[in-house]
Write an enzyme that holds these catalytic residues in place. Structure first.
Site, PDB file in Angstrom:
ATOM      1  CE  LYS B  83       1.045 -15.878  -3.386  1.00 16.57           C
ATOM      2  NZ  LYS B  83      -0.082 -16.482  -2.613  1.00 16.57           N
ATOM      3  CB  SER B 158      -2.249 -13.360  -1.702  1.00 15.94           C
ATOM      4  OG  SER B 158      -1.944 -14.742  -1.641  1.00 15.94           O
ATOM      5  CB  SER B 182      -4.150 -16.920  -1.956  1.00 13.44           C
ATOM      6  OG  SER B 182      -4.424 -15.956  -0.962  1.00 13.44           O
TER       7      SER B 182
END
Ligand SMILES: [Mg+2]
Ligand SMILES: [Zn+2]
Lengths: 493, 483, 116
Positions: B83, B158, B182
């Site tokens: 990420k 996310s 997330s």
């Protein structure tokens, strides 16, 4: 974090005010000063409070930095154990209660605060409720002594180099994250002299316990003064102003006096000061209102989620307490107990010669002579290297009449230089007290040679007697090249 | 999926075994994945940056070590995506925000160091909702990521880019960060296994902070066994993170086979979705089916009520924005990142922040600033932190009677772009995942059947503090029985 | 933290958020909002505060706030300064990220006022 409100401690405060009165002459009659000091002390560590960047003064801009103290995204603070230990040392030296504490974030935007928040302590500080006894005997309450990180430096470069002028600013983070202990006194200080005495005593304690180098000129000790005034004898605490940027002992006195006088003038002209932060302008010799934003600050303090509480164990605190050296006050008291005056004791401790003096006195040397030598003749490099028993021996020779004061002074100087013992130095210099027989005949001879002076000596006029005594003594000293003992000469005359 | 497949050639374990044995070259494995990326990431947009050159060097080095007979790590040659809120030295780390669009960190996050030490090959940095604030990856400043299972739908968020990268076969596994769900929610929406570890089990050093007391890094994988393998590599104490748990990490891979006979499983009434029309029926049914499957193989399954669980959403939307408002203050245009001009420092800072942050980030910064400001602290942030203590106490009490708890992961399957424009509606996506962030307990989402439009549904297994071993045992059992 | 004032806005009868409230908060957070943004954000933030009202349904009594879910205390590092090549390279890379750098310092438009 310098905006902690001094919780009024009326009991302790009035006690102090009564005990000392105020410093007369600075304010119109009927007014007294009420002063609290916030001292930021840089802690003497190798690395910063939360980052492994070196903690050292100066250096090229942005050389003492690391991703953590630059607040780079993703970095996290980790507490420096040594900084906590030094903070506990100070807390114990200031008779504080040391206990569980947490870290808080103080949020505000300023370019030299790398994260745009300062990690400090707010409602649960490390050290609370202490006190500091000054050499003069006054007791100043300590509200709290909490840990925090320092900010960097913003240099304003403009047409005239002044803030707000056109131009730009340069930011150096060398100082960002340096460990600080903010020591907040209660409003117990009664005037500029006592404020200086407080800062000097605090400084000597910080240095003695190795918590800080105490160098005000390097910003290792920075003072903010909370100043207010009130009618003499009242217990009220009126509106205070926080005077910042008072960073020398001299400006502390000047700034406090100026600000207190400003308050009295306002009150006497029917006005009143407003609570605000003001800055001391050394050149102009006055305080100016700070330029902080018009609306009230809202720092949005909250517990820092990147850090966990500190809960020092009783064992750890006891261990630190046991490792504390004798504090300046105990060291002065030790000399005073042995007959030294408070002033001489303070000088000896101030020059770190108290251990030497103590040892010499305990070896049988006369306390008064020992401390007189420390005050008058040992303000020199290498004095601390003196051997205590040699020093004691010298003083004994002097008080025993084997050396005159003048000779003792010369021998002492040579002892510091060479480290030789007083007896051999005195012998080498041919210092031997003359026996009284020789001296008697010399005196008789001089009297015979100077009948007029002898007459005036006996005229009964004190002035004449003194002058002539000086004359004869001088003649004898000349004849004996200063080896005669002045006291004995006087007896003989 | 079932654990048998964890030995597939494309699996973390399959790749590592083959590369370590010298049967496959790490470079070949990498090129295969890079080919898929160039083939399909144009549509999916999982990556902000593909680090192909650096990856080729890493892979080449692994092969060289293998040929030289040197010992290589447990993840030798495994292509992994990160990420884009995890710091990578020399590689831009943007948090999918304009304000960090060109920022290159001078250091590696602890998890990046540990993956590299284990022989993993980093293929790139994946898209996310700006600063991890969102549940759909629509809040990325660089455009949304598409769900590989249906490109008209979101991958969740996310960590949507990390989920999509694994679902599309761009990487064998990926790391995400989970502040309110997330990792688990996008895993559910992309048919993957997603795990949020115990708070403090994985170092946050180098993870760009959203909400420090809630953020945790965890893995996305296709199977439970792969998840355990990645977790065993990234977990463990880190002296650079004060909140990292000092006890040594106890491996979970070894626990997987132990089965669940006699385990006590509780289904959280308040989060079950029963009688709650905000939950899609298939989602509610999947949880019921999962519970029945577990009792079928010897678990004792019961419903259990946890009243404070419903307060999670409210507490979260005070605590997370408050911490974020402070964590994101540093983006001021002075030391790094976007700078917009201004006549003085304050106006420059304001112009830079205004231009650099998207609306959702601004919303949360303002919400958090309000929650912390004088006069509101006690009613909002202060109260939320106390509710949090209540939740921890309540869950701890429940775990005296239960080994693990069960709930849906997300109230719905993958939804269409723009379907949840209203912030509060979007926030409700996290109602089942948020409690574990507030309590600091671990939780994992496992695919369990399909729901509307044949899209995958995830079931969440919750466990007590450091309960990862039992949590993984239950997850493995569910995986084996998934419809 | 106990030192914070009791809120005027607490409890079920919370006064609704006004555009003035939001403008004040935006200023504190150094964010500039257009009129439209101000209105939109005010409505959206007020809706989240309604959500927060749920918190009042719970009796928190005197439970302490959570500091760390694992209850850690006394986490320290040794007082060792990072020096040498790695530290210097890291420093250089960090400085290289500066939007404007002059004389090894971060250059900014004039900073108004003094730090608190
Ligand atoms: Mg210094
Ligand atoms: Zn301070």
């Amino acid at each position: 974090m310098t905006d902690t409100v001094n919780a009024p401690d009326t009991a302790l405060h009035t006690a102090t005010a009564r005990q000392l009165g105020h410093e007369p002459g600075l304010l119109p009659d009927g007014w007294e000063m009420v002063i609290g000091l916030e001292v930021h002390a840089e802690l003497a560590t190798e690395s910063k409070m939360f980052s492994p960047a070196p903690n050292r003064f100066g250096g090229e801009p942005n050389t003492n930095v690391h991703p953590v103290c630059l607040g780079l995204p993703g970095t996290l603070p980790v507490v420096n154990r040594k900084a906590v230990e030094l903070s506990i040392r100070v807390g114990l030296a200031l008779n504080c209660t040391v206990g569980r504490c947490i870290w808080a974030r103080k949020n505000y935007f300023y370019p030299d605060m790398a994260k745009d928040y300062q990690i400090s302590q707010y409602d649960q500080p490390l050290n609370v409720d202490g006190h500091l006894e000054l050499p003069s005997g006054a007791v100043i309450g300590i509200e709290r002594a909490h840990m925090e990180e320092d900010a960097g430096k913003t240099v304003h470069v403009g047409a005239d180099g002044r803030i707000n002028s056109a131009g730009y600013s340069l930011v150096d983070y060398n100082r960002a994250g340096v460990p600080l202990l903010e020591i907040v006194s209660r409003p117990d200080i009664s005037g500029p002299e006592q404020a200086k005495e407080y800062v000097e005593e605090l400084r000597s304690i910080l240095v003695a316990i190795g918590a800080s180098d105490g160098k005000m000129e390097e910003g290792s000790l920075r003072v903010d003064a909370n100043v207010s005034v009130r009618p003499v004898g009242s217990n009220e605490l009126r509106t205070r102003c926080e005077v910042k940027n008072v960073n020398s002992l001299r400006s502390i006195g000047r700034a406090i006096t100026y600000e207190a006088q400003r308050h009295v003038q306002l009150y006497e002209s029917g006005e009143a000061p407003i609570q605000e932060t003001r800055h001391w302008d050394e050149e102009a010799g006055r305080t100016r209102p700070g330029r902080s934003k018009e609306e009230a600050e809202d720092y949005r303090y909250f517990a820092d989620p990147d850090l966990v509480p500190i809960d020092p164990s009783p064992e750890w605190i006891a261990e630190i307490a046991a490792s504390l050296p004798a504090l300046p006050k105990e060291r002065r008291d030790a000399l005073i107990e042995r007959g030294g005056s408070p002033e001489e004791a303070a000088i000896a401790v101030g020059r770190a010669l108290d251990a030497l003096a103590l040892a010499a006195i305990d070896a049988g040397a006369d306390a008064d002579r020992v401390l007189t030598h420390v005050r008058n003749n040992l303000a020199v490099d290498g004095a601390e290297t003196l051997d205590a028993s040699d020093f004691a021996e010298l003083v004994k020779m002097e008080t025993g009449g084997a050396l005159t004061a003048t000779q003792a002074k010369q021998v002492l100087a040579e002892m510091v230089e060479t480290g030789n013992d007083p007896a051999s130095i005195a012998a080498a210099r041919g210092f031997e007290a003359m026996d009284t027989g020789e001296l008697e005949s010399l005196v008789d001879q001089l009297i015979a040679e100077h009948p007029d002076e002898w007459a005036r000596f006996n005229s009964g006029d004190d002035g004449d007697r003194k002058r002539m005594q000086g004359f004869f003594t001088g003649q004898i000293m000349k004849a004996t090249k200063g080896q005669a003992d002045g006291k004995i000469v006087n007896q003989l005359l | 999926m079932n654990s048998a497949q964890s030995a597939d050639l494309d699996s973390v374990i399959g790749i590592a075994q083959a590369v370590r044995a010298g049967e496959r070259s790490a470079v070949d494995v990498l090129e295969q994945h890079l080919a898929r990326i160039s083939e399909r990431d144009g549509d999916i947009a999982a990556f902000n940056t593909v680090t192909d050159d650096a990856a080729r060097q890493q892979a080449g080095a692994i092969d060289a070590s293998v040929q030289a007979g040197e010992t290589v790590g447990p993840l030798a040659g495994v292509p992994i995506a990160l990420k884009d809120n995890m710091c990578t030295r020399g590689v831009t780390t943007t948090c999918s925000s304009r304000i960090l669009e060109h920022w290159v960190p001078p250091y590696d996050a602890t998890v990046v160091e540990r993956l590299a030490a284990a022989g993993a090959v980093i293929v790139g940095k994946t898209n996310l909702d700006e600063f991890a604030m969102g549940s759909s990856t629509e809040n990325s400043a660089f455009g949304p990521t598409r769900n590989p299972l249906d490109t008209s739908r979101v991958p969740g968020g996310s960590s949507g880019g990390s989920a999509a990268a694994v679902a599309a076969g761009f990487a064998a596994a990926s790391l995400g960060s989970d502040t309110g769900g997330s990792i688990r929610q996008p895993a559910a929406l992309c048919g993957l296994v997603g795990m949020k570890p115990t708070y403090g089990a994985v170092s946050r050093y180098g993870l760009v902070a959203f909400a420090s007391s809630l953020d945790q890094i965890g893995p996305f994988t296709r199977t439970v066994a792969e998840s355990a393998a990645i977790y065993d590599v990234i977990a463990g104490p880190d002296p650079r993170d004060s909140t990292s748990i000092p006890q040594p990490h106890a491996a979970v891979t070894t626990a997987l086979g132990e089965g669940i006979d006699g385990l006590r499983v509780g289904v959280i009434t308040e989060l079950s979705g029963r009688g709650n029309d905000a939950f899609e029926p298939e989602v509610t049914e999947a949880t019921v089916a999962a519970a029945e499957a577990l009792s079928g193989i010897g678990a004792k399954v019961e419903d259990v009520s946890i009243p404070t669980a419903v307060a999670g959403l409210s507490a979260y939307y005070m605590i997370a924005p408050a911490e974020a408002s402070s964590n994101l203050a540093r983006y001021d245009g002075v030391r790094y990142g976007l700078r917009e001009p201004g006549p003085n420092t304050a106006s420059m800072m304001a112009a830079s922040r205004t231009a650099g942050f998207g609306d959702e980030v601004k919303r949360r910064i303002m919400l958090g600033t309000y929650a912390l400001s004088a006069g509101y602290y006690d009613a909002f942030y202060g109260k939320a932190q106390r509710i949090r203590t209540l939740m921890i106490q309540e869950f701890d009490r429940v775990y005296e009677d239960f080994d693990v708890l069960l709930s849906p992961t997300s109230p719905c399957v993958a939804f269409e772009f723009g379907a949840k424009a209203d912030p509060v509606t979007m926030y409700y996506n996290d109602v089942c995942t948020i409690p574990s962030n507030l309590t600091g307990h671990p939780a994992i989402s496992v695919p369990f059947g399909t729901g509307a439009h044949g899209l995958p549904v995830g079931v969440q297994v919750l466990a007590p503090m450091l309960g990862e071993p039992v949590m993984y045992r239950v997850a493995a059992a569910l995986e084996g029985m998934a419809p | 933290m106990s030192s914070h004032d009791e809120t005027p806005g607490a409890g079920a009868t919370r006064a609704h958020l006004t555009t003035d409230d939001v403008a004040k908060v935006a200023k504190l957070a150094l964010l500039e909002l257009s009129e439209d943004e101000l209105n939109t954000f005010t409505g959206q933030l007020d809706a989240v505060l309604d959500l927060a009202e749920q918190l009042n349904e719970f009796d928190i009594g005197d439970v302490p706030p959570t500091a760390h879910p694992f209850g850690l205390v006394n986490v320290f590092r040794d007082d060792v300064a990072a020096v040498g090549h790695d530290a210097e390279v890291m420093r250089e890379e960090a400085l290289a990220a500066g939007p404007e750098v002059e004389a090894h310092q971060f250059k900014v438009p004039p900073a108004l006022g003094e730090a608190p």
